[in-house]
Design a protein around this motif. Structure first.
Motif, short mmCIF file in Angstrom:
data_model
loop_
_atom_site.label_atom_id
_atom_site.label_comp_id
_atom_site.label_asym_id
_atom_site.label_seq_id
_atom_site.Cartn_x
_atom_site.Cartn_y
_atom_site.Cartn_z
N SER A 30 0.83 -1.21 0.00
CA SER A 30 0.00 0.00 0.00
C SER A 30 0.86 1.25 0.00
CB SER A 30 -0.91 0.03 1.23
OG SER A 30 -1.78 -1.08 1.22
N ASN A 31 0.55 2.17 -0.91
CA ASN A 31 1.27 3.44 -0.94
C ASN A 31 0.32 4.63 -0.89
OD1 ASN A 31 0.26 3.39 -3.53
ND2 ASN A 31 2.25 3.23 -4.54
N LEU A 32 -0.94 4.37 -0.60
CA LEU A 32 -1.94 5.42 -0.46
C LEU A 32 -2.89 5.02 0.66
CD1 LEU A 32 -3.82 7.41 -3.06
CD2 LEU A 32 -5.19 6.03 -1.54
N VAL A 33 -3.21 5.98 1.53
CA VAL A 33 -4.19 5.75 2.58
C VAL A 33 -5.39 6.64 2.29
CG1 VAL A 33 -4.72 5.90 5.04
CG2 VAL A 33 -2.46 5.15 4.30
N VAL A 46 -0.65 10.28 0.52
CA VAL A 46 0.50 9.51 0.03
C VAL A 46 1.69 9.82 0.93
CG1 VAL A 46 -0.32 9.35 -2.34
CG2 VAL A 46 1.12 11.28 -1.67
N ALA A 47 2.74 9.02 0.82
CA ALA A 47 3.89 9.10 1.72
C ALA A 47 3.36 9.05 3.15
CB ALA A 47 4.71 10.36 1.47
N ALA A 48 2.40 8.16 3.37
CA ALA A 48 1.65 8.11 4.63
C ALA A 48 2.45 7.48 5.76
CB ALA A 48 0.35 7.35 4.43
N ILE A 49 2.19 8.00 6.95
CA ILE A 49 2.76 7.49 8.19
C ILE A 49 1.60 7.14 9.10
CG2 ILE A 49 4.12 8.09 10.21
CD1 ILE A 49 5.64 10.10 8.36
N ASP A 53 -1.96 6.84 17.17
CA ASP A 53 -3.28 7.45 17.26
C ASP A 53 -3.55 8.46 16.14
OD1 ASP A 53 -1.45 9.33 18.08
OD2 ASP A 53 -2.47 9.85 19.94
N PHE A 54 -2.82 8.33 15.03
CA PHE A 54 -2.98 9.27 13.92
C PHE A 54 -2.50 8.65 12.61
CE2 PHE A 54 1.40 9.66 15.06
CZ PHE A 54 2.06 9.93 13.88
N VAL A 55 -2.89 9.31 11.53
CA VAL A 55 -2.33 9.04 10.21
C VAL A 55 -1.90 10.39 9.66
CG1 VAL A 55 -4.58 9.20 9.03
CG2 VAL A 55 -2.71 7.93 7.96
N PRO A 88 5.89 3.02 0.56
CA PRO A 88 4.75 2.32 1.16
C PRO A 88 4.36 2.98 2.47
CG PRO A 88 6.76 1.07 1.50
CD PRO A 88 7.12 2.24 0.62
N VAL A 89 3.20 2.64 2.96
CA VAL A 89 2.74 3.14 4.26
C VAL A 89 3.78 2.76 5.30
CG1 VAL A 89 0.95 2.93 6.02
CG2 VAL A 89 0.31 2.93 3.60
N ARG A 90 4.17 3.74 6.12
CA ARG A 90 5.16 3.50 7.16
C ARG A 90 4.48 3.46 8.51
NH1 ARG A 90 7.98 8.11 4.79
NH2 ARG A 90 5.82 8.64 4.48
N LEU A 91 4.87 2.50 9.32
CA LEU A 91 4.32 2.35 10.66
C LEU A 91 5.34 2.85 11.67
CD1 LEU A 91 2.94 -1.29 10.36
CD2 LEU A 91 1.74 0.84 9.91
N ILE A 92 4.88 3.70 12.59
CA ILE A 92 5.76 4.17 13.65
C ILE A 92 5.05 3.99 14.99
CG2 ILE A 92 6.98 5.81 12.17
CD1 ILE A 92 5.38 8.06 13.55
#
Length: 165
Positions: A30-33, A46-49, A53-55, A88-92
């Motif tokens: 996934s590269n778009l939320v 795009v370039a989503a993080i 508790d947020f995007v 891609p979507v990055r998880l932090i």
């Protein structure tokens, strides 16, 4: 500092953490939320993080950078745009306040609250817990806005904070 350059540098800080998260399953591609609002409609990022508790990400069509607390969201859709070079979507593992504390302050921002659909502009001077400490354009006194009341926070610029003085 140019806003795009700032976010490139900022994203580089999270590289080790992002690699450690090793996104699996459908998010890996996934590269778009797509952020769906409770009252209908959506915004594509795009370039989503994806934080605790947020995007956050660049809004397609708006060409601005946004942080959206999960409390303002109905649901998230994860999509893959083909033939486009996007991360891609990055998880932090950070909350919105911790994430925002990484920005150099003061910072020009605009925002919508869940109760008031008109956009407001101001200068973010700091955070205290989950409260944004702001100087609002046209207001005499500074205000504190709880992140829980924010629908969308737009990062307008890293260096144009003098634009409202």
């Amino acid at each position: 500092m140019e806003l795009d350059k700032f976010f490139e540098d900022f994203e580089a800080q999270f590289d080790a953490e992002i690699e450690a998260s090793q996104v699996v399953g459908p998010l890996r591609k996934s590269n778009l939320v797509r952020v769906f609002w409770p009252k209908g409609g959506y915004v594509d990022l795009v370039a989503a993080i994806l934080g605790e508790d947020f995007v956050a990400g660049m809004a397609l069509g708006g060409n601005d950078w946004r942080l959206i607390p999960f409390g303002a969201v109905d649901r998230l859709g994860f999509r893959s745009l083909k033939n486009i070079d996007l991360p891609p979507v990055r998880l932090i593992e950070h909350s919105a306040p911790t994430f925002l504390e990484q920005f150099p302050l003061p910072l020009a921002v605009s925002w919508l609250t869940v109760r008031n659909p008109s956009i407001k502009k101001g200068i973010l001077h700091g955070l205290h817990g989950g409260v944004l400490l702001l100087e609002v354009l046209g207001a005499v006194d500074p205000v504190g806005i709880p992140l829980t009341s924010i629908e969308t926070l737009h990062i307008d610029s890293v260096e144009n904070f003098g634009a409202f003085q």
